[in-house]
Design a protein around this motif. Structure first.
Motif, PDB file in Angstrom:
ATOM      1  N   GLU A   1       0.843  -1.192   0.000  1.00 28.21           N
ATOM      2  CA  GLU A   1       0.000   0.000   0.000  1.00 28.21           C
ATOM      3  C   GLU A   1       0.875   1.238   0.000  1.00 28.21           C
ATOM      4  O   GLU A   1       1.864   1.318   0.743  1.00 28.21           O
ATOM      5  CB  GLU A   1      -0.895  -0.024   1.246  1.00 28.21           C
ATOM      6  N   ARG A   2       0.524   2.180  -0.844  1.00 28.65           N
ATOM      7  CA  ARG A   2       1.234   3.464  -0.878  1.00 28.65           C
ATOM      8  C   ARG A   2       0.457   4.447  -0.019  1.00 28.65           C
ATOM      9  O   ARG A   2      -0.743   4.687  -0.246  1.00 28.65           O
ATOM     10  CB  ARG A   2       1.328   3.963  -2.316  1.00 28.65           C
ATOM     11  N   SER A   3       1.108   5.015   0.998  1.00 28.13           N
ATOM     12  CA  SER A   3       0.453   5.960   1.897  1.00 28.13           C
ATOM     13  C   SER A   3       1.311   7.211   1.985  1.00 28.13           C
ATOM     14  O   SER A   3       2.397   7.194   2.580  1.00 28.13           O
ATOM     15  CB  SER A   3       0.275   5.332   3.284  1.00 28.13           C
ATOM     16  N   GLY A   4       0.836   8.292   1.365  1.00 27.47           N
ATOM     17  CA  GLY A   4       1.625   9.510   1.324  1.00 27.47           C
ATOM     18  C   GLY A   4       2.905   9.277   0.536  1.00 27.47           C
ATOM     19  O   GLY A   4       2.854   8.870  -0.628  1.00 27.47           O
TER      20      GLY A   4
ATOM     21  N   VAL B   1       4.094  -2.414   3.773  1.00 24.90           N
ATOM     22  CA  VAL B   1       4.046  -3.830   3.415  1.00 24.90           C
ATOM     23  C   VAL B   1       3.439  -4.583   4.599  1.00 24.90           C
ATOM     24  O   VAL B   1       4.001  -4.577   5.704  1.00 24.90           O
ATOM     25  CB  VAL B   1       5.451  -4.388   3.107  1.00 24.90           C
ATOM     26  N   PHE B   2       2.301  -5.220   4.372  1.00 21.95           N
ATOM     27  CA  PHE B   2       1.584  -5.910   5.445  1.00 21.95           C
ATOM     28  C   PHE B   2       1.866  -7.412   5.381  1.00 21.95           C
ATOM     29  O   PHE B   2       1.780  -8.030   4.319  1.00 21.95           O
ATOM     30  CB  PHE B   2       0.081  -5.668   5.331  1.00 21.95           C
ATOM     31  N   THR B   3       2.220  -7.981   6.525  1.00 25.22           N
ATOM     32  CA  THR B   3       2.390  -9.422   6.662  1.00 25.22           C
ATOM     33  C   THR B   3       1.306  -9.952   7.607  1.00 25.22           C
ATOM     34  O   THR B   3       0.421  -9.195   8.031  1.00 25.22           O
ATOM     35  CB  THR B   3       3.785  -9.769   7.211  1.00 25.22           C
ATOM     36  N   HIS B   4       1.371 -11.235   7.947  1.00 24.27           N
ATOM     37  CA  HIS B   4       0.365 -11.804   8.844  1.00 24.27           C
ATOM     38  C   HIS B   4       0.365 -11.111  10.206  1.00 24.27           C
ATOM     39  O   HIS B   4      -0.690 -10.882  10.800  1.00 24.27           O
ATOM     40  CB  HIS B   4       0.632 -13.304   9.054  1.00 24.27           C
ATOM     41  N   GLN B   5       1.546 -10.774  10.703  1.00 22.55           N
ATOM     42  CA  GLN B   5       1.644 -10.262  12.069  1.00 22.55           C
ATOM     43  C   GLN B   5       2.265  -8.876  12.174  1.00 22.55           C
ATOM     44  O   GLN B   5       2.430  -8.369  13.288  1.00 22.55           O
ATOM     45  CB  GLN B   5       2.470 -11.230  12.927  1.00 22.55           C
ATOM     46  N   GLY B   6       2.616  -8.286  11.041  1.00 24.91           N
ATOM     47  CA  GLY B   6       3.303  -7.015  11.156  1.00 24.91           C
ATOM     48  C   GLY B   6       3.122  -6.118   9.951  1.00 24.91           C
ATOM     49  O   GLY B   6       2.408  -6.446   8.991  1.00 24.91           O
ATOM     50  N   ARG B   7       3.791  -4.986  10.020  1.00 25.81           N
ATOM     51  CA  ARG B   7       3.732  -3.984   8.949  1.00 25.81           C
ATOM     52  C   ARG B   7       5.109  -3.337   8.856  1.00 25.81           C
ATOM     53  O   ARG B   7       5.679  -2.913   9.855  1.00 25.81           O
ATOM     54  CB  ARG B   7       2.674  -2.934   9.273  1.00 25.81           C
TER      55      ARG B   7
ATOM     56  N   SER C   1      10.413   4.405   2.811  1.00 27.68           N
ATOM     57  CA  SER C   1      10.342   5.376   1.716  1.00 27.68           C
ATOM     58  C   SER C   1      10.553   4.710   0.362  1.00 27.68           C
ATOM     59  O   SER C   1      10.011   5.155  -0.645  1.00 27.68           O
ATOM     60  CB  SER C   1      11.393   6.472   1.922  1.00 27.68           C
ATOM     61  N   TRP C   2      11.375   3.669   0.350  1.00 24.87           N
ATOM     62  CA  TRP C   2      11.671   2.933  -0.879  1.00 24.87           C
ATOM     63  C   TRP C   2      11.282   1.473  -0.713  1.00 24.87           C
ATOM     64  O   TRP C   2      11.412   0.905   0.385  1.00 24.87           O
ATOM     65  CB  TRP C   2      13.162   2.991  -1.204  1.00 24.87           C
ATOM     66  N   LEU C   3      10.847   0.862  -1.819  1.00 29.58           N
ATOM     67  CA  LEU C   3      10.496  -0.556  -1.831  1.00 29.58           C
ATOM     68  C   LEU C   3      11.273  -1.240  -2.949  1.00 29.58           C
ATOM     69  O   LEU C   3      11.263  -0.781  -4.096  1.00 29.58           O
ATOM     70  CB  LEU C   3       8.995  -0.733  -2.074  1.00 29.58           C
ATOM     71  N   LEU C   4      11.959  -2.342  -2.608  1.00 28.35           N
ATOM     72  CA  LEU C   4      12.653  -3.156  -3.597  1.00 28.35           C
ATOM     73  C   LEU C   4      12.111  -4.571  -3.516  1.00 28.35           C
ATOM     74  O   LEU C   4      12.179  -5.217  -2.466  1.00 28.35           O
ATOM     75  CB  LEU C   4      14.166  -3.167  -3.340  1.00 28.35           C
ATOM     76  N   VAL C   5      11.577  -5.053  -4.631  1.00 28.64           N
ATOM     77  CA  VAL C   5      11.021  -6.402  -4.702  1.00 28.64           C
ATOM     78  C   VAL C   5      12.020  -7.292  -5.438  1.00 28.64           C
ATOM     79  O   VAL C   5      12.385  -7.019  -6.579  1.00 28.64           O
ATOM     80  CB  VAL C   5       9.657  -6.414  -5.423  1.00 28.64           C
TER      81      VAL C   5
ATOM     82  N   TRP D   1       9.626  -0.764 -12.790  1.00 26.61           N
ATOM     83  CA  TRP D   1       8.944   0.147 -11.874  1.00 26.61           C
ATOM     84  C   TRP D   1       7.630  -0.489 -11.421  1.00 26.61           C
ATOM     85  O   TRP D   1       6.831  -0.926 -12.238  1.00 26.61           O
ATOM     86  CB  TRP D   1       8.627   1.480 -12.540  1.00 26.61           C
ATOM     87  N   LEU D   2       7.395  -0.500 -10.103  1.00 27.18           N
ATOM     88  CA  LEU D   2       6.129  -0.955  -9.542  1.00 27.18           C
ATOM     89  C   LEU D   2       5.298   0.204  -9.015  1.00 27.18           C
ATOM     90  O   LEU D   2       4.182   0.016  -8.546  1.00 27.18           O
ATOM     91  CB  LEU D   2       6.383  -1.954  -8.407  1.00 27.18           C
ATOM     92  N   GLY D   3       5.857   1.380  -9.088  1.00 18.40           N
ATOM     93  CA  GLY D   3       5.209   2.582  -8.577  1.00 18.40           C
ATOM     94  C   GLY D   3       6.292   3.572  -8.194  1.00 18.40           C
ATOM     95  O   GLY D   3       7.490   3.344  -8.408  1.00 18.40           O
ATOM     96  N   GLU D   4       5.888   4.691  -7.597  1.00 20.26           N
ATOM     97  CA  GLU D   4       6.865   5.690  -7.175  1.00 20.26           C
ATOM     98  C   GLU D   4       7.772   5.110  -6.096  1.00 20.26           C
ATOM     99  O   GLU D   4       7.306   4.572  -5.083  1.00 20.26           O
ATOM    100  CB  GLU D   4       6.148   6.924  -6.632  1.00 20.26           C
TER     101      GLU D   4
END
Length: 425
Positions: free
Chosen positions: A210-213, A218-224, A228-232, A351-354
């Motif tokens: 989810e992009r927020s601001g 990144v949501f997992t079963h038990q955490g978040r 600022s940057w995401l690398l998949v 690119w997956l997004g900003e």
């Protein structure tokens, strides 16, 4: 007998334990995927002082990083000129140079961080099967030589002396290459990254992005995990929210089988030079020793259902054909995984997004290219390398049509081909 990680799980160095992601974690960069690409990027970023957190759905090296044959190769299966035709001379030559230097990066990291992974940098032999194979390696050698890379062309007699096999018409020796224990290398990269300050979480599947601001969550079963940057870097084993990366590739099944340690006189009679070999057959064989003297053979195919006896029988016949001087061999371990094939058979960045980037598409050459692309992605994220200086243009996500049908056809097709080869003698 494990059908997933087999010998590598049995002989790997003990991996550092990592926790499951729990609660809210903040970082500058979030990485998804605990294979070579993600771990290489995490190490590079942590060494640069970046606050980086990596999550892995299973355990470190669960995907291709823990299942491959362990060959550290320069370049790709496609020849250098094909890369230039696909990408043009600007990016093409830069990618060729990046991949040509990638084995050095792997072995330098191993030495610098003291990674215990049975590293052997003695080169590999690309062995020609028949006249067509001979023409193939001659052309590959010509293309590398045109770029100033020294690869050695071996005649059939010297190839037989080096390999202990009468099967091949010649070979191309690439001294840049070598072998490792692939799962130990992945675990070693993870430990090095953690020592440098990276936070690593396992058993933590990315269920939702989810992009927020200006930040990614990144949501997992038990955490978040928020960053600022995401690398998949999930490659063809992408799960959960990473399905788009998985959908861009076709999975080609690949298996390995390992004999018990050979007696000294047997070991002295095969792969005499100690170098791994890869042949030019349509259904390729990759054959190597591990440090304990086990003979390992890899080829396309999955060890499930009817494929298991077909492919294992083929592997025994192939070893007997290559090395008739040693007794019939049995296997103590056999395992399989999948190679992620892209449409152009080249690795890439997407690119997956900003501020969100995906890397992958190593097409069966994951160790060196994965390590190199992880480092490149890290350098790009921190601004040390601009987009114009990358070895590939950053593209947009793609989807391979009829993916499941094509994967089923490939799995059945290689089983039929291995069986037919047996019927035809």
């Amino acid at each position: 007998m494990s059908r997933t990680h087999g010998l590598w799980m049995k002989t790997a160095t003990v991996g550092q334990p990592f926790p499951r992601l729990s609660g809210a974690v903040e970082a500058d960069v979030a990485i998804i995927g605990g294979g070579y690409g993600g771990l290489s990027a995490a190490l590079r970023l942590a060494e640069a002082g970046v606050d980086v957190a990596l999550i892995e759905a299973e355990h470190i090296g669960f995907g291709g990083a823990g299942r491959n044959t362990g060959l550290v190769n320069a370049g790709l299966w496609v020849m250098p000129d094909v890369i230039v035709r696909h990408l043009g001379p600007f990016y093409g030559e830069r990618l060729i140079d990046t991949l040509g230097q990638a084995p050095s990066l792997v072995f330098d990291l191993i030495a610098r961080h003291g990674i215990d992974c049975e590293a052997e940098r003695g080169g590999t032999l690309h062995c020609a099967v028949g006249a067509a194979g001979l023409a193939e390696i001659e052309e590959r050698g010509r293309q590398w030589a045109a770029r100033g890379v020294k690869v050695n062309r071996l005649a059939s007699a010297e190839t037989a002396a080096r390999t202990g096999s009468p099967r091949f018409a010649g070979a191309l020796e690439d001294r840049r290459a070598g072998t490792i224990q692939p799962l130990s290398y992945a675990r070693g990269l993870a430990s090095a990254a953690a020592r440098a300050g990276a936070r690593i979480f396992t058993a933590s599947t990315a269920r939702r992005l989810e992009r927020s601001g200006r930040r990614w969550r990144v949501f997992t079963h038990q955490g978040r995990l928020c960053a600022s940057w995401l690398l998949v870097a999930g490659e063809s084993y992408s799960l959960g929210a990473l399905a788009p990366q998985r959908l861009a590739q076709i999975q080609l099944p690949f298996f390995n089988a390992a004999t018990p340690s050979l007696a000294p006189e047997q070991r002295a009679a095969v792969l005499v030079s100690g170098q791994a070999l890869i042949d030019t057959a349509r259904l390729i064989s990759a054959i190597r020793f591990d440090r304990a003297g086990r003979l390992i053979i890899g080829s396309v195919g999955a060890l499930r259902g009817a494929g298991r006896p077909i492919h294992q029988a083929w592997a025994r016949r192939m070893l007997a054909r290559c090395f008739p001087q040693i007794e019939p061999l049995r296997f103590e371990a056999a395992w399989h995984g999948a190679i992620g094939l892209t449409g152009d058979h080249l690795p890439g960045m997407t690119w997956l997004g900003e501020n969100a980037l995906a890397i992958g598409g190593y097409n069966g050459r994951g160790i060196a290219p994965g390590t190199a692309f992880g480092r490149l992605a890290a350098d790009f994220i921190v601004g040390a390398v601009g987009e114009a200086a990358l070895p590939v243009p950053i593209g947009q996500p793609e989807r391979r049509h009829l993916r499941r049908w094509r994967e089923a056809w490939l799995e059945a097709g290689v089983a039929v081909a291995h069986l037919a080869e047996h019927r035809l003698g």
